[in-house]
Motif scaffolding. Structure first.
Motif, PDB file in Angstrom:
ATOM      1  N   VAL A  28     -16.788 -73.705  -6.247  1.00 20.10           N
ATOM      2  CA  VAL A  28     -15.722 -73.270  -5.336  1.00 20.10           C
ATOM      3  C   VAL A  28     -16.111 -71.961  -4.644  1.00 20.10           C
ATOM      4  O   VAL A  28     -15.980 -71.826  -3.418  1.00 20.10           O
ATOM      5  CB  VAL A  28     -14.389 -73.114  -6.102  1.00 20.10           C
ATOM      6  CG1 VAL A  28     -13.351 -72.423  -5.217  1.00 20.10           C
ATOM      7  CG2 VAL A  28     -13.880 -74.472  -6.552  1.00 20.10           C
ATOM      8  N   VAL A  29     -16.599 -70.999  -5.423  1.00 18.23           N
ATOM      9  CA  VAL A  29     -16.961 -69.697  -4.853  1.00 18.23           C
ATOM     10  C   VAL A  29     -18.091 -69.848  -3.834  1.00 18.23           C
ATOM     11  O   VAL A  29     -18.024 -69.309  -2.716  1.00 18.23           O
ATOM     12  CB  VAL A  29     -17.357 -68.708  -5.966  1.00 18.23           C
ATOM     13  CG1 VAL A  29     -17.948 -67.436  -5.370  1.00 18.23           C
ATOM     14  CG2 VAL A  29     -16.154 -68.373  -6.829  1.00 18.23           C
ATOM     15  N   VAL A  30     -19.130 -70.577  -4.210  1.00 16.89           N
ATOM     16  CA  VAL A  30     -20.288 -70.733  -3.314  1.00 16.89           C
ATOM     17  C   VAL A  30     -19.892 -71.435  -2.025  1.00 16.89           C
ATOM     18  O   VAL A  30     -20.260 -71.000  -0.917  1.00 16.89           O
ATOM     19  CB  VAL A  30     -21.416 -71.503  -4.045  1.00 16.89           C
ATOM     20  CG1 VAL A  30     -22.423 -72.070  -3.050  1.00 16.89           C
ATOM     21  CG2 VAL A  30     -22.128 -70.590  -5.027  1.00 16.89           C
ATOM     22  N   LEU A  31     -19.120 -72.505  -2.125  1.00 16.88           N
ATOM     23  CA  LEU A  31     -18.737 -73.248  -0.925  1.00 16.88           C
ATOM     24  C   LEU A  31     -17.770 -72.437  -0.050  1.00 16.88           C
ATOM     25  O   LEU A  31     -17.841 -72.508   1.182  1.00 16.88           O
ATOM     26  CB  LEU A  31     -18.114 -74.583  -1.312  1.00 16.88           C
ATOM     27  CG  LEU A  31     -19.109 -75.596  -1.907  1.00 16.88           C
ATOM     28  CD1 LEU A  31     -18.376 -76.838  -2.411  1.00 16.88           C
ATOM     29  CD2 LEU A  31     -20.154 -75.993  -0.876  1.00 16.88           C
TER      30      LEU A  31
ATOM     31  N   GLN B 205     -19.959 -69.840   1.745  1.00 20.17           N
ATOM     32  CA  GLN B 205     -20.758 -70.483   2.781  1.00 20.17           C
ATOM     33  C   GLN B 205     -19.897 -70.913   3.968  1.00 20.17           C
ATOM     34  O   GLN B 205     -20.297 -70.759   5.120  1.00 20.17           O
ATOM     35  CB  GLN B 205     -21.497 -71.689   2.205  1.00 20.17           C
ATOM     36  CG  GLN B 205     -22.606 -71.322   1.232  1.00 20.17           C
ATOM     37  CD  GLN B 205     -23.413 -72.532   0.789  1.00 20.17           C
ATOM     38  OE1 GLN B 205     -23.213 -73.645   1.282  1.00 20.17           O
ATOM     39  NE2 GLN B 205     -24.322 -72.329  -0.146  1.00 20.17           N
ATOM     40  N   ALA B 206     -18.714 -71.457   3.685  1.00 17.91           N
ATOM     41  CA  ALA B 206     -17.830 -71.886   4.773  1.00 17.91           C
ATOM     42  C   ALA B 206     -17.374 -70.698   5.611  1.00 17.91           C
ATOM     43  O   ALA B 206     -17.354 -70.763   6.860  1.00 17.91           O
ATOM     44  CB  ALA B 206     -16.617 -72.626   4.193  1.00 17.91           C
ATOM     45  N   ALA B 207     -16.996 -69.607   4.958  1.00 17.38           N
ATOM     46  CA  ALA B 207     -16.567 -68.417   5.703  1.00 17.38           C
ATOM     47  C   ALA B 207     -17.706 -67.859   6.558  1.00 17.38           C
ATOM     48  O   ALA B 207     -17.500 -67.447   7.704  1.00 17.38           O
ATOM     49  CB  ALA B 207     -16.061 -67.359   4.729  1.00 17.38           C
ATOM     50  N   ALA B 208     -18.918 -67.855   5.993  1.00 21.64           N
ATOM     51  CA  ALA B 208     -20.063 -67.347   6.739  1.00 21.64           C
ATOM     52  C   ALA B 208     -20.381 -68.239   7.937  1.00 21.64           C
ATOM     53  O   ALA B 208     -20.648 -67.745   9.049  1.00 21.64           O
ATOM     54  CB  ALA B 208     -21.281 -67.239   5.822  1.00 21.64           C
ATOM     55  N   LEU B 209     -20.351 -69.544   7.739  1.00 21.22           N
ATOM     56  CA  LEU B 209     -20.618 -70.468   8.850  1.00 21.22           C
ATOM     57  C   LEU B 209     -19.553 -70.337   9.939  1.00 21.22           C
ATOM     58  O   LEU B 209     -19.863 -70.442  11.133  1.00 21.22           O
ATOM     59  CB  LEU B 209     -20.671 -71.902   8.326  1.00 21.22           C
ATOM     60  CG  LEU B 209     -21.962 -72.293   7.602  1.00 21.22           C
ATOM     61  CD1 LEU B 209     -21.785 -73.625   6.887  1.00 21.22           C
ATOM     62  CD2 LEU B 209     -23.125 -72.371   8.582  1.00 21.22           C
ATOM     63  N   ALA B 210     -18.300 -70.121   9.540  1.00 20.52           N
ATOM     64  CA  ALA B 210     -17.244 -69.920  10.532  1.00 20.52           C
ATOM     65  C   ALA B 210     -17.509 -68.669  11.362  1.00 20.52           C
ATOM     66  O   ALA B 210     -17.275 -68.641  12.580  1.00 20.52           O
ATOM     67  CB  ALA B 210     -15.883 -69.819   9.836  1.00 20.52           C
ATOM     68  N   GLU B 211     -18.016 -67.630  10.711  1.00 18.82           N
ATOM     69  CA  GLU B 211     -18.383 -66.410  11.427  1.00 18.82           C
ATOM     70  C   GLU B 211     -19.562 -66.663  12.363  1.00 18.82           C
ATOM     71  O   GLU B 211     -19.574 -66.208  13.512  1.00 18.82           O
ATOM     72  CB  GLU B 211     -18.734 -65.319  10.421  1.00 18.82           C
ATOM     73  CG  GLU B 211     -19.255 -64.025  11.022  1.00 18.82           C
ATOM     74  CD  GLU B 211     -18.173 -63.235  11.744  1.00 18.82           C
ATOM     75  OE1 GLU B 211     -18.526 -62.400  12.595  1.00 18.82           O
ATOM     76  OE2 GLU B 211     -16.988 -63.464  11.457  1.00 18.82           O
TER      77      GLU B 211
ATOM     78  N   SER C 266     -29.404 -69.453  -0.576  1.00 19.25           N
ATOM     79  CA  SER C 266     -28.780 -69.748   0.723  1.00 19.25           C
ATOM     80  C   SER C 266     -27.475 -68.981   0.887  1.00 19.25           C
ATOM     81  O   SER C 266     -27.195 -68.437   1.963  1.00 19.25           O
ATOM     82  CB  SER C 266     -28.521 -71.254   0.855  1.00 19.25           C
ATOM     83  OG  SER C 266     -29.719 -71.989   0.855  1.00 19.25           O
ATOM     84  N   THR C 267     -26.686 -68.929  -0.175  1.00 22.15           N
ATOM     85  CA  THR C 267     -25.399 -68.227  -0.099  1.00 22.15           C
ATOM     86  C   THR C 267     -25.600 -66.738   0.135  1.00 22.15           C
ATOM     87  O   THR C 267     -24.894 -66.124   0.958  1.00 22.15           O
ATOM     88  CB  THR C 267     -24.603 -68.454  -1.391  1.00 22.15           C
ATOM     89  OG1 THR C 267     -24.414 -69.856  -1.598  1.00 22.15           O
ATOM     90  CG2 THR C 267     -23.240 -67.775  -1.313  1.00 22.15           C
ATOM     91  N   LEU C 268     -26.551 -66.138  -0.554  1.00 22.65           N
ATOM     92  CA  LEU C 268     -26.831 -64.712  -0.362  1.00 22.65           C
ATOM     93  C   LEU C 268     -27.288 -64.432   1.068  1.00 22.65           C
ATOM     94  O   LEU C 268     -26.897 -63.415   1.674  1.00 22.65           O
ATOM     95  CB  LEU C 268     -27.890 -64.252  -1.354  1.00 22.65           C
ATOM     96  CG  LEU C 268     -27.465 -64.192  -2.828  1.00 22.65           C
ATOM     97  CD1 LEU C 268     -28.666 -63.851  -3.707  1.00 22.65           C
ATOM     98  CD2 LEU C 268     -26.364 -63.154  -3.022  1.00 22.65           C
ATOM     99  N   VAL C 269     -28.105 -65.314   1.617  1.00 22.89           N
ATOM    100  CA  VAL C 269     -28.591 -65.103   2.986  1.00 22.89           C
ATOM    101  C   VAL C 269     -27.448 -65.267   3.977  1.00 22.89           C
ATOM    102  O   VAL C 269     -27.296 -64.453   4.898  1.00 22.89           O
ATOM    103  CB  VAL C 269     -29.753 -66.063   3.300  1.00 22.89           C
ATOM    104  CG1 VAL C 269     -30.144 -65.967   4.782  1.00 22.89           C
ATOM    105  CG2 VAL C 269     -30.958 -65.754   2.435  1.00 22.89           C
ATOM    106  N   TYR C 270     -26.644 -66.301   3.815  1.00 22.11           N
ATOM    107  CA  TYR C 270     -25.476 -66.462   4.700  1.00 22.11           C
ATOM    108  C   TYR C 270     -24.607 -65.210   4.665  1.00 22.11           C
ATOM    109  O   TYR C 270     -24.201 -64.681   5.713  1.00 22.11           O
ATOM    110  CB  TYR C 270     -24.629 -67.662   4.242  1.00 22.11           C
ATOM    111  CG  TYR C 270     -25.061 -68.989   4.780  1.00 22.11           C
ATOM    112  CD1 TYR C 270     -25.253 -69.193   6.141  1.00 22.11           C
ATOM    113  CD2 TYR C 270     -25.256 -70.075   3.919  1.00 22.11           C
ATOM    114  CE1 TYR C 270     -25.627 -70.445   6.636  1.00 22.11           C
ATOM    115  CE2 TYR C 270     -25.638 -71.316   4.405  1.00 22.11           C
ATOM    116  CZ  TYR C 270     -25.821 -71.496   5.755  1.00 22.11           C
ATOM    117  OH  TYR C 270     -26.199 -72.721   6.248  1.00 22.11           O
ATOM    118  N   LEU C 271     -24.339 -64.727   3.458  1.00 26.01           N
ATOM    119  CA  LEU C 271     -23.485 -63.546   3.316  1.00 26.01           C
ATOM    120  C   LEU C 271     -24.124 -62.329   3.970  1.00 26.01           C
ATOM    121  O   LEU C 271     -23.473 -61.574   4.709  1.00 26.01           O
ATOM    122  CB  LEU C 271     -23.229 -63.291   1.834  1.00 26.01           C
ATOM    123  CG  LEU C 271     -22.335 -62.104   1.480  1.00 26.01           C
ATOM    124  CD1 LEU C 271     -20.945 -62.307   2.076  1.00 26.01           C
ATOM    125  CD2 LEU C 271     -22.237 -61.951  -0.031  1.00 26.01           C
TER     126      LEU C 271
END
Length: 257
Positions: free
Chosen positions: A121-124, A127-133, A246-251
């Motif tokens: 849940v946390v990772v997705l 990632q979703a918030a970052a992709l929206a940005e 991937s999550t760290l890079v998106y963030l």
């Protein structure tokens, strides 16, 4: 086996391992696996290009958050959700506080425990918030950011499979790929991804490369802990490395100050 045939078989193995695309069968041994794991970032870049295209195509049609969610759904379909499954299994194993053999048994179970669910849940969500940005950025920068995040996630696999890192089990994916990658591939992959990352954050050419290096440093620490805890790497360890990186890079690519 000639060098050319090993490269072709390695490319087939990389595509078949990291995507859902059907590829003709080829020779599978540790030499071929080493080529495949070295090519993982390149396959990740192509996958990121496809996912970035999905995000850009959906953004004018709906809200950024929905576009991001659908893009993540496509990512799960294109990768069979294997990396997410690996992340859940690893977090469940670590959360059990059990020693190596018992933790490995937990990872074999098909169910997902509460620790794994929370991790997913946390990772997705991140990632979703970052992709929206990223959907709100210029097309070249947004596309580059997605490619960088997905490619760096697969670069974590290349790093995890370098020589000197053992397998946790005598069988499975970890046993096939552990220790098969020489010292050149991780360096070349890091440089290539870092160069591309320099255009991922408009006006801040330094931020992208810094994020890539920092994410890999964190994953190296995580990998060291997992090898010490489990005795080596497994397919689940590789999958968790993909998602964490991937999550760290998106963030990191959407942070501003």
């Amino acid at each position: 086996m000639t060098g050319r045939s090993r490269y072709v078989d390695g490319l087939r193995l990389a595509v078949g391992t990291f995507t859902v695309l059907p590829v003709p069968g080829g020779r599978v041994d540790r030499a071929t696996a080493g080529v495949a794991m070295a090519l993982a970032p390149a396959v990740g870049a192509l996958l990121g290009l496809a996912l970035g295209g999905v995000l850009l195509a959906l953004t004018p049609l709906t809200s950024p958050l929905i576009a991001a969610g659908l893009t993540l759904g496509c990512a799960a379909l294109l990768t069979r959700g294997l990396h997410l499954d690996g992340l859940a299994d690893i977090v469940d194993a670590l959360g059990s506080y059990r020693p190596g053999p018992a933790a490995l048994e937990i990872m074999k179970k098909p169910d997902v425990g509460p620790f794994g669910v929370v991790a997913l849940v946390v990772v997705l969500l991140v990632q979703a918030a970052a992709l929206a940005e990223l959907a709100g950025r210029s097309a070249p920068a947004g596309l580059a950011a997605v490619v960088v995040a997905v490619a760096t996630g697969r670069l974590a696999v290349t790093v995890a499979c370098r020589r000197g890192v053992p397998a946790a089990r005598p069988d499975g994916l970890g046993a096939l790929v552990a220790g098969t990658v020489g010292p050149v591939a991780p360096v070349v992959g890091t440089v290539a991804v870092a160069v591309l990352a320099s255009v991922a954050v408009p006006g801040r050419p330094w931020q992208g490369p810094l994020v890539v290096v920092a994410a890999l440093a964190v994953v190296l620490l995580l990998l060291r802990h997992l090898v010490r805890r489990l005795g080596g790497i497994t397919g689940d360890v590789l999958g968790a490395g993909v998602e964490v990186t991937s999550t760290l890079v998106y963030l990191g690519l959407v942070l501003s100050g």
